[in-house]
Motif scaffolding. Structure first.
Motif, PDB file in Angstrom:
ATOM      1  N   ARG A 391     -48.897 -31.117  23.452  1.00  0.00           N
ATOM      2  CA  ARG A 391     -49.010 -31.616  22.073  1.00  0.00           C
ATOM      3  C   ARG A 391     -48.209 -30.761  21.102  1.00  0.00           C
ATOM      4  O   ARG A 391     -47.699 -31.268  20.104  1.00  0.00           O
ATOM      5  CB  ARG A 391     -50.481 -31.663  21.649  1.00  0.00           C
ATOM      6  N   VAL A 392     -48.089 -29.470  21.393  1.00  0.00           N
ATOM      7  CA  VAL A 392     -47.275 -28.602  20.535  1.00  0.00           C
ATOM      8  C   VAL A 392     -45.825 -29.059  20.572  1.00  0.00           C
ATOM      9  O   VAL A 392     -45.169 -29.196  19.527  1.00  0.00           O
ATOM     10  CB  VAL A 392     -47.405 -27.127  20.959  1.00  0.00           C
ATOM     11  N   ALA A 393     -45.295 -29.323  21.763  1.00  0.00           N
ATOM     12  CA  ALA A 393     -43.918 -29.800  21.875  1.00  0.00           C
ATOM     13  C   ALA A 393     -43.743 -31.134  21.142  1.00  0.00           C
ATOM     14  O   ALA A 393     -42.746 -31.357  20.450  1.00  0.00           O
ATOM     15  CB  ALA A 393     -43.534 -29.944  23.347  1.00  0.00           C
ATOM     16  N   GLU A 394     -44.723 -32.018  21.292  1.00  0.00           N
ATOM     17  CA  GLU A 394     -44.655 -33.324  20.619  1.00  0.00           C
ATOM     18  C   GLU A 394     -44.647 -33.159  19.103  1.00  0.00           C
ATOM     19  O   GLU A 394     -43.901 -33.841  18.390  1.00  0.00           O
ATOM     20  CB  GLU A 394     -45.830 -34.193  21.065  1.00  0.00           C
ATOM     21  N   LYS A 395     -45.492 -32.260  18.607  1.00  0.00           N
ATOM     22  CA  LYS A 395     -45.548 -32.051  17.157  1.00  0.00           C
ATOM     23  C   LYS A 395     -44.248 -31.454  16.630  1.00  0.00           C
ATOM     24  O   LYS A 395     -43.784 -31.816  15.539  1.00  0.00           O
ATOM     25  CB  LYS A 395     -46.744 -31.156  16.796  1.00  0.00           C
ATOM     26  N   LEU A 396     -43.639 -30.550  17.382  1.00  0.00           N
ATOM     27  CA  LEU A 396     -42.369 -29.970  16.946  1.00  0.00           C
ATOM     28  C   LEU A 396     -41.285 -31.037  16.841  1.00  0.00           C
ATOM     29  O   LEU A 396     -40.489 -31.040  15.893  1.00  0.00           O
ATOM     30  CB  LEU A 396     -41.937 -28.867  17.905  1.00  0.00           C
ATOM     31  N   VAL A 397     -41.245 -31.940  17.801  1.00  0.00           N
ATOM     32  CA  VAL A 397     -40.299 -33.050  17.722  1.00  0.00           C
ATOM     33  C   VAL A 397     -40.594 -33.895  16.482  1.00  0.00           C
ATOM     34  O   VAL A 397     -39.680 -34.310  15.759  1.00  0.00           O
ATOM     35  CB  VAL A 397     -40.362 -33.913  19.001  1.00  0.00           C
ATOM     36  N   GLY A 398     -41.872 -34.114  16.224  1.00  0.00           N
ATOM     37  CA  GLY A 398     -42.257 -34.875  15.031  1.00  0.00           C
ATOM     38  C   GLY A 398     -41.839 -34.192  13.745  1.00  0.00           C
ATOM     39  O   GLY A 398     -41.407 -34.863  12.788  1.00  0.00           O
ATOM     40  N   TYR A 399     -41.949 -32.865  13.700  1.00  0.00           N
ATOM     41  CA  TYR A 399     -41.523 -32.135  12.502  1.00  0.00           C
ATOM     42  C   TYR A 399     -40.023 -32.333  12.256  1.00  0.00           C
ATOM     43  O   TYR A 399     -39.593 -32.512  11.110  1.00  0.00           O
ATOM     44  CB  TYR A 399     -41.807 -30.635  12.663  1.00  0.00           C
ATOM     45  N   ALA A 400     -39.224 -32.283  13.329  1.00  0.00           N
ATOM     46  CA  ALA A 400     -37.781 -32.453  13.168  1.00  0.00           C
ATOM     47  C   ALA A 400     -37.442 -33.864  12.696  1.00  0.00           C
ATOM     48  O   ALA A 400     -36.578 -34.056  11.834  1.00  0.00           O
ATOM     49  CB  ALA A 400     -37.066 -32.146  14.480  1.00  0.00           C
ATOM     50  N   LYS A 401     -38.132 -34.846  13.248  1.00  0.00           N
ATOM     51  CA  LYS A 401     -37.889 -36.223  12.826  1.00  0.00           C
ATOM     52  C   LYS A 401     -38.278 -36.409  11.365  1.00  0.00           C
ATOM     53  O   LYS A 401     -37.533 -37.013  10.579  1.00  0.00           O
ATOM     54  CB  LYS A 401     -38.666 -37.190  13.707  1.00  0.00           C
ATOM     55  N   ALA A 402     -39.435 -35.873  10.982  1.00  0.00           N
ATOM     56  CA  ALA A 402     -39.869 -35.965   9.588  1.00  0.00           C
ATOM     57  C   ALA A 402     -38.936 -35.200   8.664  1.00  0.00           C
ATOM     58  O   ALA A 402     -38.796 -35.540   7.483  1.00  0.00           O
ATOM     59  CB  ALA A 402     -41.293 -35.426   9.459  1.00  0.00           C
ATOM     60  N   GLY A 403     -38.270 -34.174   9.205  1.00  0.00           N
ATOM     61  CA  GLY A 403     -37.332 -33.380   8.414  1.00  0.00           C
ATOM     62  C   GLY A 403     -35.986 -34.041   8.212  1.00  0.00           C
ATOM     63  O   GLY A 403     -35.107 -33.458   7.569  1.00  0.00           O
ATOM     64  N   GLY A 404     -35.804 -35.216   8.786  1.00  0.00           N
ATOM     65  CA  GLY A 404     -34.580 -35.974   8.532  1.00  0.00           C
ATOM     66  C   GLY A 404     -33.643 -36.121   9.705  1.00  0.00           C
ATOM     67  O   GLY A 404     -32.583 -36.751   9.580  1.00  0.00           O
ATOM     68  N   SER A 405     -33.994 -35.579  10.892  1.00  0.00           N
ATOM     69  CA  SER A 405     -33.104 -35.715  12.044  1.00  0.00           C
ATOM     70  C   SER A 405     -33.092 -37.157  12.532  1.00  0.00           C
ATOM     71  O   SER A 405     -34.147 -37.765  12.736  1.00  0.00           O
ATOM     72  CB  SER A 405     -33.554 -34.797  13.181  1.00  0.00           C
ATOM     73  N   SER A 406     -31.900 -37.688  12.736  1.00  0.00           N
ATOM     74  CA  SER A 406     -31.756 -39.041  13.274  1.00  0.00           C
ATOM     75  C   SER A 406     -31.216 -39.026  14.696  1.00  0.00           C
ATOM     76  O   SER A 406     -31.086 -40.065  15.335  1.00  0.00           O
ATOM     77  CB  SER A 406     -30.826 -39.862  12.380  1.00  0.00           C
ATOM     78  N   ASP A 407     -30.894 -37.852  15.198  1.00  0.00           N
ATOM     79  CA  ASP A 407     -30.285 -37.672  16.516  1.00  0.00           C
ATOM     80  C   ASP A 407     -31.366 -37.708  17.599  1.00  0.00           C
ATOM     81  O   ASP A 407     -32.565 -37.646  17.315  1.00  0.00           O
ATOM     82  CB  ASP A 407     -29.555 -36.325  16.540  1.00  0.00           C
ATOM     83  N   ASN A 408     -30.937 -37.788  18.877  1.00  0.00           N
ATOM     84  CA  ASN A 408     -31.856 -37.518  19.982  1.00  0.00           C
ATOM     85  C   ASN A 408     -32.459 -36.138  19.764  1.00  0.00           C
ATOM     86  O   ASN A 408     -31.774 -35.214  19.314  1.00  0.00           O
ATOM     87  CB  ASN A 408     -31.119 -37.498  21.322  1.00  0.00           C
ATOM     88  N   ILE A 409     -33.739 -35.982  20.088  1.00  0.00           N
ATOM     89  CA  ILE A 409     -34.402 -34.684  19.923  1.00  0.00           C
ATOM     90  C   ILE A 409     -35.090 -34.313  21.231  1.00  0.00           C
ATOM     91  O   ILE A 409     -35.875 -35.095  21.767  1.00  0.00           O
ATOM     92  CB  ILE A 409     -35.449 -34.695  18.792  1.00  0.00           C
ATOM     93  N   THR A 410     -34.790 -33.124  21.728  1.00  0.00           N
ATOM     94  CA  THR A 410     -35.486 -32.560  22.892  1.00  0.00           C
ATOM     95  C   THR A 410     -35.937 -31.151  22.543  1.00  0.00           C
ATOM     96  O   THR A 410     -35.139 -30.350  22.050  1.00  0.00           O
ATOM     97  CB  THR A 410     -34.587 -32.505  24.135  1.00  0.00           C
ATOM     98  N   VAL A 411     -37.213 -30.877  22.786  1.00  0.00           N
ATOM     99  CA  VAL A 411     -37.770 -29.542  22.565  1.00  0.00           C
ATOM    100  C   VAL A 411     -38.493 -29.113  23.830  1.00  0.00           C
ATOM    101  O   VAL A 411     -39.324 -29.857  24.373  1.00  0.00           O
ATOM    102  CB  VAL A 411     -38.756 -29.527  21.377  1.00  0.00           C
ATOM    103  N   MET A 412     -38.185 -27.917  24.309  1.00  0.00           N
ATOM    104  CA  MET A 412     -38.852 -27.328  25.473  1.00  0.00           C
ATOM    105  C   MET A 412     -39.430 -25.985  25.072  1.00  0.00           C
ATOM    106  O   MET A 412     -38.736 -25.151  24.489  1.00  0.00           O
ATOM    107  CB  MET A 412     -37.858 -27.145  26.625  1.00  0.00           C
ATOM    108  N   LEU A 413     -40.704 -25.786  25.358  1.00  0.00           N
ATOM    109  CA  LEU A 413     -41.384 -24.522  25.070  1.00  0.00           C
ATOM    110  C   LEU A 413     -41.809 -23.876  26.377  1.00  0.00           C
ATOM    111  O   LEU A 413     -42.509 -24.496  27.189  1.00  0.00           O
ATOM    112  CB  LEU A 413     -42.629 -24.766  24.209  1.00  0.00           C
ATOM    113  N   VAL A 414     -41.375 -22.648  26.588  1.00  0.00           N
ATOM    114  CA  VAL A 414     -41.771 -21.874  27.760  1.00  0.00           C
ATOM    115  C   VAL A 414     -42.715 -20.787  27.261  1.00  0.00           C
ATOM    116  O   VAL A 414     -42.296 -19.847  26.577  1.00  0.00           O
ATOM    117  CB  VAL A 414     -40.554 -21.256  28.464  1.00  0.00           C
TER     118      VAL A 414
END
Length: 431
Positions: A391-414
């Motif tokens: 859910r943390v990874a999902e929320k980070l992707v959501g933050y980027a989308k809400a921040g105006g990103s229109s591109d493909n978004i991939t976030v990986m957390l290790v």
């Protein structure tokens, strides 16, 4: 690892093998459809290694196999495959008039040879189900990883990623150094270069002689070799795509990051960002100078572009703009002291909207929202730690989308520390 943990992992392996042999009680019949589709119609002998491992891991992951067991099964099956005479799978050579003899590459019929590989995999599984050998089932201490990707507003999804905590097991490396590999690839002009990189870069890295002595040198050579391999495929199949890449290898008490282009990795330690790298962008002064010294130029057409074309200055592929778009990776290595929180890898679709300095605050916010929805300190009973991480990874992707990103978004957390420690550290930093 305790004896109890090892016993539990062995029991998990036996349970999976039992389910697997129920589904595949015997070898696949000749001519029968494969349970999973190969990536390519034709593969070179060198490409067979990566494509077979990708196929096997995909088949096993779809059946919820333990990741350590999956790596060992695939490694054993590939070792058996490569002992076979593969000449019956050779494709007929189609020599073009302008193609020199030394450029000829022997290609294999992918579906037929992967049919054999999967039968090797089934054979190993059947044997281990009857008599489970003593296996190196212990996974890396770095095994908690979450990733989320979205196509966003783009017409196609061109990002790819790979998380491989069992790097040593997959490649039969038996030294005393634990290794885990993580990578994000951001394709452009099609997804072919990103798929190819995700399939072959880690294989190339595993084969580098300097892997154990100089990981940065090994990474640079692996990037170059992958780029060279893709050049052959791109020429054969008339592909024009490219891909940026960021890859991390955690080896022993060190972390090495290697990158091409503007995908990035960020390390957070005690709630603070540790700079690992400087992404390659056309407008970066040294990149601009390098391109101009080669006779190219940087122009602004909506964004800064190399020779008015690509908005990246380094990538795997993009052969119509080599050497201006360079295939040479940069690397850096830092020691790990045990107080690191996590590593975040993401494509530029994330970093276009999120500054790296914001990452610790956004991760803390995402954790608090998921773990402490009512201000408490206990994980809600419906959430396992794995689901919380995801859910943390999902929320980070959501933050980027809400921040105006229109591109493909991939976030990986290790994750390098338990979640409760991240919350405590993050809360202390916030105050």
């Amino acid at each position: 690892m305790s004896k109890t943990q090892l016993t539990e992992m062995e029991e998990e392996a036996r349970c999976f093998l039992g389910r697997f042999v129920e589904e595949f009680p015997a070898a696949l019949e000749e001519g029968s459809p494969l349970p999973v589709s190969p990536l390519s119609c034709k593969v070179s002998l060198e490409e067979l290694h990566g494509e077979s491992l990708e196929l096997g891991l995909r088949l096993l992951a779809a059946r919820s196999a333990p990741s350590g067991l999956s790596a060992l099964l695939c490694q054993a099956a590939l070792s058996q495959l490569l002992k076979n005479d593969l000449s019956p799978f050779h494709c007929l050579q189609e020599t073009e008039a302008n193609q020199e003899e030394e450029e000829q590459v022997v290609l294999l019929q992918s579906e037929a040879v992967q049919h054999l590989f999967l039968n090797k995999l089934i054979h190993v599984a059947l044997a281990w189900h009857k008599d489970l050998p003593k296996l190196s089932l212990s996974t890396s201490r770095i095994s908690h990883c979450s990733v989320h990707s979205i196509k966003n507003t783009r017409r196609k999804m061109e990002d790819k990623h790979l998380a491989l905590a069992e790097f040593n097991q997959l490649f039969g490396i038996q030294d005393e150094v634990e290794r885990s590999y993580y990578a994000v690839f951001d394709g452009h002009g099609g997804v072919d270069a990103a798929i190819y990189s995700a399939t072959h870069l880690h294989v190339a890295l595993s084969k580098e002689e300097t892997l154990q002595s100089d990981t940065s040198m090994a990474f640079k050579a692996a990037f170059k070799h992958t780029d060279d391999m893709f050049r052959g495929k791109a020429k054969r199949e008339r592909l024009r795509s490219g891909s940026t890449a960021v890859a991390v290898l955690i080896h022993g008490q060190e972390l090495t990051v290697a990158w091409l282009g503007d995908s990035q990795a960020v390390l957070v330690k005690k709630g603070q960002v540790v700079t690992l790298m400087n992404p390659h962008k056309p407008e970066r002064e040294d990149e601009k100078q390098r391109i101009e010294d080669l006779g190219g130029c940087i122009t602004f057409i909506g964004c800064w572009r190399v020779n008015g074309t690509y908005a990246v200055s380094r990538a795997i592929g993009d052969f119509d703009q080599k050497p201006y778009v360079s295939g040479d990776a940069d690397c850096s290595t830092i020691p790990l002291l045990g107080d690191e929180d996590y590593v975040l890898l993401a494509c530029d679709g994330f970093f276009d909207a999120i500054n790296p300095s914001e990452v610790p605050f956004l991760v803390l916010d995402a954790l608090q929202q998921t773990l402490d929805p009512d201000g408490g300190r206990d994980t809600p009973p419906e959430h396992s730690e794995d689901s919380v991480r995801q859910r943390v990874a999902e929320k980070l992707v959501g933050y980027a989308k809400a921040g105006g990103s229109s591109d493909n978004i991939t976030v990986m957390l290790v994750f390098l520390r338990p979640l409760d420690q991240l919350l405590t550290t993050g809360a202390a930093q916030a105050t």
